[in-house]
Write an enzyme that holds these catalytic residues in place. Structure first.
Site, PDB file in Angstrom:
ATOM      1  N   ARG A  70       0.854  -1.186   0.000  1.00  0.00           N
ATOM      2  CA  ARG A  70       0.000   0.000   0.000  1.00  0.00           C
ATOM      3  C   ARG A  70       0.889   1.234   0.000  1.00  0.00           C
ATOM      4  O   ARG A  70       1.477   1.610   1.027  1.00  0.00           O
ATOM      5  CB  ARG A  70      -0.924  -0.007   1.227  1.00  0.00           C
ATOM      6  CG  ARG A  70      -1.969  -1.123   1.218  1.00  0.00           C
ATOM      7  CD  ARG A  70      -2.924  -0.997   0.053  1.00  0.00           C
ATOM      8  NE  ARG A  70      -4.077  -1.906   0.171  1.00  0.00           N
ATOM      9  CZ  ARG A  70      -5.043  -1.990  -0.731  1.00  0.00           C
ATOM     10  NH1 ARG A  70      -4.973  -1.260  -1.844  1.00  0.00           N
ATOM     11  NH2 ARG A  70      -6.053  -2.820  -0.551  1.00  0.00           N
ATOM     12  N   ALA A  82     -10.404  -7.906  -1.201  1.00  0.00           N
ATOM     13  CA  ALA A  82     -11.264  -6.722  -1.146  1.00  0.00           C
ATOM     14  C   ALA A  82     -11.170  -5.963  -2.455  1.00  0.00           C
ATOM     15  O   ALA A  82     -10.254  -6.178  -3.261  1.00  0.00           O
ATOM     16  CB  ALA A  82     -10.853  -5.818   0.023  1.00  0.00           C
ATOM     17  N   GLU A  99     -14.545 -10.186  -6.260  1.00  0.00           N
ATOM     18  CA  GLU A  99     -13.228  -9.929  -5.699  1.00  0.00           C
ATOM     19  C   GLU A  99     -12.605 -11.195  -5.113  1.00  0.00           C
ATOM     20  O   GLU A  99     -11.395 -11.415  -5.221  1.00  0.00           O
ATOM     21  CB  GLU A  99     -13.318  -8.841  -4.619  1.00  0.00           C
ATOM     22  CG  GLU A  99     -13.680  -7.460  -5.142  1.00  0.00           C
ATOM     23  CD  GLU A  99     -12.602  -6.862  -6.025  1.00  0.00           C
ATOM     24  OE1 GLU A  99     -11.441  -7.329  -5.988  1.00  0.00           O
ATOM     25  OE2 GLU A  99     -12.912  -5.916  -6.778  1.00  0.00           O
ATOM     26  N   GLU A 103      -9.017 -12.286  -6.496  1.00  0.00           N
ATOM     27  CA  GLU A 103      -7.834 -12.171  -5.643  1.00  0.00           C
ATOM     28  C   GLU A 103      -7.441 -13.489  -4.987  1.00  0.00           C
ATOM     29  O   GLU A 103      -6.272 -13.668  -4.621  1.00  0.00           O
ATOM     30  CB  GLU A 103      -8.056 -11.103  -4.569  1.00  0.00           C
ATOM     31  CG  GLU A 103      -8.217  -9.707  -5.150  1.00  0.00           C
ATOM     32  CD  GLU A 103      -8.054  -8.611  -4.108  1.00  0.00           C
ATOM     33  OE1 GLU A 103      -7.907  -8.923  -2.904  1.00  0.00           O
ATOM     34  OE2 GLU A 103      -8.085  -7.430  -4.500  1.00  0.00           O
ATOM     35  N   GLU A 151      -1.401  -6.142  -7.321  1.00  0.00           N
ATOM     36  CA  GLU A 151      -1.957  -7.490  -7.208  1.00  0.00           C
ATOM     37  C   GLU A 151      -1.048  -8.564  -7.806  1.00  0.00           C
ATOM     38  O   GLU A 151      -1.205  -9.741  -7.503  1.00  0.00           O
ATOM     39  CB  GLU A 151      -3.339  -7.547  -7.856  1.00  0.00           C
ATOM     40  CG  GLU A 151      -4.377  -6.687  -7.127  1.00  0.00           C
ATOM     41  CD  GLU A 151      -5.742  -6.759  -7.783  1.00  0.00           C
ATOM     42  OE1 GLU A 151      -5.835  -7.340  -8.876  1.00  0.00           O
ATOM     43  OE2 GLU A 151      -6.701  -6.221  -7.200  1.00  0.00           O
TER      44      GLU A 151
END
Length: 224
Positions: A70, A82, A99, A103, A151
């Site tokens: 992040r 998320a 999602e 993910e 990702e």
């Protein structure tokens, strides 16, 4: 008998609004507001699309998590799968299913609403609904979905719920979705609420408030 003290929707009149900047996900806004006591105050806040997150728990009590970089905070955070609510008209639970597949390459047969949070209500509009997903099975990536950005480097990990709780209290997990989801789920299991949670399509007042605010952004506030 007095009513219980709970969150409630409330709107103070906006006298003047200035949109300072607009991005893909967020909008920076400055409002001049009339208070109930007759004062005028100025507040700056960030509009946001909102998001969903998924606490996906397997039969062994393990939670599927990602380890995602992040940039704004300079951390790689432990987080549940998320994503933002950026598809117009898509129900939140359908976004959560998408999602989870994108993910974690997982699907779930049982869904509940675990907890709703406002991540930073003093200056950010973002609301997140955290779902509990059980009855997990592996699925391929959705057709047309391409992994990109952060990702590509986050991976999928399985961590026991008790270990997540310990890491929260040790200060080793800081993501608001992970902290809220972990502690809410642990308490729901401990108190016998886990099979009596709200349904996945339960009313979500924060989304109603967002729709009203969004309409205000397209229509100038009325003169006072």
């Amino acid at each position: 008998m007095s009513e219980p003290i709970v969150d409630r929707q409330e709107f103070w009149p906006t006298i003047k609004r200035e949109v300072k900047a607009t991005g893909r996900i967020q909008t920076f806004i400055e409002d001049t507001i009339a208070t109930p006591h007759g004062e005028t105050i100025v507040r700056q806040w960030v509009g946001h699309t909102g998001a969903v997150a998924v606490m996906a728990m397997d039969e062994q009590g393990r939670i599927a998590v990602v380890h995602q970089y992040r940039h704004p905070v300079g951390f790689r955070l432990v987080e549940p799968p998320a994503g933002i609510l950026d598809i117009e008209g898509e129900p939140p639970v359908e976004a959560a299913k998408r999602e989870l597949a994108e993910e974690a390459q997982l699907a779930a047969s049982r869904w509940h609403t675990l907890v709703d949070i406002l991540t930073s209500p003093g200056g950010l509009q973002e609301s997140i609904r955290i779902f509990l997903a059980r009855g997990l099975s592996e699925v391929p990536l959705p057709d047309g979905f391409e992994i990109e950005g952060e990702e590509t480097d986050m991976g999928l990990h399985w961590i026991a719920l008790d270990d997540l709780v310990a890491r929260v209290y040790a200060g080793q997990i800081q993501s608001p979705t992970m902290v809220s989801g972990t502690l809410a789920l642990a308490l729901a299991i401990e108190t016998g609420r886990v099979d009596h949670l709200l349904p996945p399509d339960a009313p979500w007042p924060a989304r109603d408030t967002k729709r009203r605010r969004d309409s205000e952004l397209t229509e100038p506030p009325a003169a006072q």
